[in-house]
Design an enzyme around this catalytic site. Sequence first.
Site, PDB file in Angstrom:
ATOM      1  N   ARG A 462       0.744  -1.380   0.112  1.00  0.00           N
ATOM      2  CA  ARG A 462       0.194   0.184   0.110  1.00  0.00           C
ATOM      3  C   ARG A 462       1.122   1.186  -0.201  1.00  0.00           C
ATOM      4  O   ARG A 462       1.845   1.083  -0.086  1.00  0.00           O
ATOM      5  CB  ARG A 462      -1.660  -0.447   0.962  1.00  0.00           C
ATOM      6  CG  ARG A 462      -0.361   0.021   2.587  1.00  0.00           C
ATOM      7  CD  ARG A 462      -1.224  -0.170   3.479  1.00  0.00           C
ATOM      8  NE  ARG A 462      -0.915   0.401   4.872  1.00  0.00           N
ATOM      9  CZ  ARG A 462      -1.200  -0.647   5.840  1.00  0.00           C
ATOM     10  NH1 ARG A 462      -2.269  -1.279   5.434  1.00  0.00           N
ATOM     11  NH2 ARG A 462      -0.196  -0.461   7.371  1.00  0.00           N
ATOM     12  N   GLU A 464       2.788   3.527   1.168  1.00  0.00           N
ATOM     13  CA  GLU A 464       3.216   3.483   3.178  1.00  0.00           C
ATOM     14  C   GLU A 464       4.708   3.088   3.078  1.00  0.00           C
ATOM     15  O   GLU A 464       5.021   3.347   2.480  1.00  0.00           O
ATOM     16  CB  GLU A 464       2.944   2.992   4.207  1.00  0.00           C
ATOM     17  CG  GLU A 464       2.886   2.537   5.446  1.00  0.00           C
ATOM     18  CD  GLU A 464       2.106   2.896   6.573  1.00  0.00           C
ATOM     19  OE1 GLU A 464       0.785   2.306   6.402  1.00  0.00           O
ATOM     20  OE2 GLU A 464       1.686   2.734   7.812  1.00  0.00           O
ATOM     21  N   TRP A 528       8.314   1.682  19.823  1.00  0.00           N
ATOM     22  CA  TRP A 528       8.921   1.606  18.116  1.00  0.00           C
ATOM     23  C   TRP A 528      10.006   2.520  18.281  1.00  0.00           C
ATOM     24  O   TRP A 528      11.276   1.696  18.209  1.00  0.00           O
ATOM     25  CB  TRP A 528       8.016   2.607  17.781  1.00  0.00           C
ATOM     26  CG  TRP A 528       7.286   2.597  17.304  1.00  0.00           C
ATOM     27  CD1 TRP A 528       6.938   1.934  15.640  1.00  0.00           C
ATOM     28  CD2 TRP A 528       5.307   1.469  17.386  1.00  0.00           C
ATOM     29  NE1 TRP A 528       5.440   1.274  15.298  1.00  0.00           N
ATOM     30  CE2 TRP A 528       4.922   0.712  16.453  1.00  0.00           C
ATOM     31  CE3 TRP A 528       5.199   0.676  18.789  1.00  0.00           C
ATOM     32  CZ2 TRP A 528       3.781   0.113  16.576  1.00  0.00           C
ATOM     33  CZ3 TRP A 528       4.582   0.200  18.744  1.00  0.00           C
ATOM     34  CH2 TRP A 528       3.541  -0.424  18.152  1.00  0.00           C
ATOM     35  N   GLU A 741      -0.847  -8.030   8.758  1.00  0.00           N
ATOM     36  CA  GLU A 741      -0.741  -7.017   9.387  1.00  0.00           C
ATOM     37  C   GLU A 741      -2.578  -7.867  10.282  1.00  0.00           C
ATOM     38  O   GLU A 741      -1.795  -7.264  11.332  1.00  0.00           O
ATOM     39  CB  GLU A 741      -1.572  -5.743   8.754  1.00  0.00           C
ATOM     40  CG  GLU A 741      -1.238  -4.899   9.947  1.00  0.00           C
ATOM     41  CD  GLU A 741      -1.053  -3.465   8.957  1.00  0.00           C
ATOM     42  OE1 GLU A 741      -2.207  -3.575   7.451  1.00  0.00           O
ATOM     43  OE2 GLU A 741      -1.097  -1.845   9.136  1.00  0.00           O
TER      44      GLU A 741
HETATM   45  C1  BGC Z   1       2.017   0.325  10.288  1.00  0.00           C
HETATM   46  C2  BGC Z   1       2.666  -0.597  10.900  1.00  0.00           C
HETATM   47  C3  BGC Z   1       3.385   0.404  11.909  1.00  0.00           C
HETATM   48  C4  BGC Z   1       1.940   1.673  11.976  1.00  0.00           C
HETATM   49  C5  BGC Z   1       2.418   2.200  13.988  1.00  0.00           C
HETATM   50  C6  BGC Z   1       1.216   1.285  10.346  1.00  0.00           C
HETATM   51  O1  BGC Z   1       0.585   2.175   9.300  1.00  0.00           O
HETATM   52  O2  BGC Z   1       1.723  -0.184   8.868  1.00  0.00           O
HETATM   53  O3  BGC Z   1       2.902  -1.915  10.850  1.00  0.00           O
HETATM   54  O4  BGC Z   1       3.666   0.070  13.150  1.00  0.00           O
HETATM   55  O5  BGC Z   1       1.547   2.047  11.519  1.00  0.00           O
HETATM   56  O6  BGC Z   1       1.468   2.905  13.433  1.00  0.00           O
END
Ligand code: BGC
Length: 874
Positions: A462, A464, A528, A741
């Site tokens: 996507r 991202e 994170w 996911e």
């Molecule tokens: C991503 C992730 C990420 C997460 C955190 C998502 O849109 O795909 O895997 O860690 O956002 O907000």
Amino acid sequence: MSIPVTVGPPRVEHLHTRMAIGTSRPRLSWRTIAPPSWSQTSAELELWCDREIRRVRLDGDASVLVEWPFDALRSFQTVRARVRVHGAASKPSSDWSDWSTIQTGPLSADDWTAEAIGADEQVSTTPRPAVLLRRDFEINAKPEAAMLFASAHGLYELEINGVRVGDHELAPGWTSYEHRVRWDSHDVTALLRPGDNTIGAWVADGWYRGRLGWNGGHRDIYGTRTSLITLLDLRSPGGERSVITSDAAWRFSRAPITATGLLEGESYDTRLEQDGWSSPGFDDSGWSPVNILPFDRNTLEGPLAEPIRRIEERRPQTITESADGRLIVDFGQNLVGRVALKVRGRAGEVLRLRHAEVLEHGELATRPLRDATAEDSYVLRGLSGAEHWHPRFTIHGFRYAEISRSDGVDMIESITAEVLHTDMERIGWFECSDPLLERLHENIVWSMRGNFVGLPTDCPQRDERLGWTGDIQVFAPVATFLFDSAGLLTSWLRDVAAEQYDDGTVPWYVPEIPGGDWWTPARPGAGWGDAAVLVPWTLHRSFADRGVLSEQYATAKRWVDLIDSRTVGTGLWTSDFQLGDWLDPTAPPDRPAEGLTDPGLVATAYHSWSARRLAEIAQELGQQDDVARYTAMSARATAAFREEFVDEQKGLLNSDSQTSNALAIAFGLLDPQREELAGRNLVELVERAAGHLTTGFLGTPVLLEALSITHHDDAAFALLMQRRSPSWLHPISLGATTIWERWDSMLEDGSVNPGDMTSFNHYALGAVAEWMHARLAGLSADAPGYRKILVRPQPFPSLDFARARHRTPFGIAEAGWSRRTANSIEVTAEIPTGASARIVLPNGTEHHVGPGSHTFISADRLDEVGQRASAGNR
Ligand code: BGC
């Protein structure tokens, strides 16, 4: 007859194929195969350099990433090195290994005596066309050696005399371009000839200038002009050096790629092809002179990892034709790369390709791609023979492709999916008697492959595709087991360090691009930002790479110190916005951060854990003051955790969820009695969820481990084997070939989860493979680089065997078990030369062994005695 001692050629840094490097003091590693009782007491290294041989002797057993023992190398130098190892006095030595060739490229900015050149295009919208650049040049005689060094702002592919140079894809990959841009090298000796020669390049936007990011994204993030920089280093037979560089003599023209973007896809029109453009004799009078563009030479950096390459080709599993003539191709595997076609037809006819990871009602489900259109098109040339084509500067995440053809396309002779990723060496394997578990493991491997295209990303399809820090933080232990990903992760960590904010904040994703809302400017987020400590720690654990620890030390400290200040020295981190246990399946689909677990609990647990790991890093680096400082900081966070989150009366956590208990156990935050209680409680929570997990991104990776630590392996295994959603195996029953996911990225009825964040290729939940390797098969590192190995298999009645294999820096290590009778098993272990192992059998007994093959028979369960012996099952 005992086996002789043999040693392999020295390996350079983390590279497994030959390429020029950008460091003057590369570290060397070698692997020895020797009889079990042999160990290295010294090694000799020989360097062939400047027509002389130098030799050094290094006492001791070091064989992994050994510091360069010779004078620093110069730029553009070629040397050779070999090694010989010695055992104790009465023991044999090896012969000399084969020679390794080590080549340096430009080691300093001044070595780039080349101009960065580009076209003068004025296209404001994306996707934009690619451009061609070319230059003729003459050489008097065929060179003895010719190395071409190149990099770009944008993506590039080179040709010499009509032949493509090398096999790198999407070069130079994506790094934090304002700080680091990778250069690559190619041996082009065979492509050059005396007299007239031509060098040419395709240049496209890529990550540098193309559209990136969600909600429409952003263009021109790093700059508004693409450019190329090349340096051709020629050596005459007499050793004289001359260079041909990118400069004002080059000319440019538009390429047949009329539009290309990583998210949008690529369009190619053969009618714009210019035959012979990269060969001598081509008339480029209609081309324009290039522009000289700014390029900070200090950002140019040699490769730390292998390049991105085409790794595999896959044929379609099925091709079906829709009523209106479209072909729906199923490659049988969700993968990352591109479709390559071989077609015949009339000139000007068009083929269009769309891509998707799954089908919905027999059609491509493209909604999850959001604004990544992922469409390619090709206009035929109408040759008498077949035409081959694949896009050059885009990749897609897909299992299905839809091909539409205009009427005059006569025949599609072949359709292939080309799998692209960083060319990492596979070093880890798992097998067992259950095909579903093997498929799960295979899906994890594929999700890693799809998300290791130059840097570790969350997802590949996507709009991202970013280097999300939390995702790789939880997946790094698996990534470093499956593939030699050290170089790639070291490179990415340099970007993390470069992009860390002044106050110590680590961006949510690196390289950071504009994200809006919560994302940019970034705020410190637990799980994170902790990647700054935990990924280097994991790299050292797997590869004994102390270098990455020292390189990342300041960054890791600044992160942990920042969190300490956020807790105002109390250790309790409850003050900031957190993603918490992101995507806990009980959270509302559109509010994934609102899971069962108190985000402050998660944050405080991570603070304690990272501070503890940082103290271990400090210990490794001999920073004693810091050892004390971070040990105390971790203890403070642990105390705050207990005080705030443990209910004194019940002895339980007051935010009582699977994740909270799992984190508390796995991160060692409880005293032994409470830990035992938390273990029992965790089992109960799973039972109350009818045998399901209720964990998200941060709870899932530690859930099974926490159960094992507290001796509830059966409960852990039952969770792993759960087939109803949410579970790891459920997606497999719906045909998953990668890790999703969300536990329910696809719903029971085969429709796609309506959530706006629904990827079918996210490795994070695949972190469970660590438990499969370390607990189920029983193979894990007990000391950095597997110098000490822990073999601790855990058999389960429904399996006949499980086995894991890993090529450690010392050589192949293997651990596994197979069933002999209803309650006894055979445990096998293979320990490489230079390593030793602690073997903990399922009956609780322990054995310490050296290199070689070992077999034990054991009861498959703990008895009373064993239970006591194995207390503290960490
Ligand atoms: C991503 C992730 C990420 C997460 C955190 C998502 O849109 O795909 O895997 O860690 O956002 O907000």
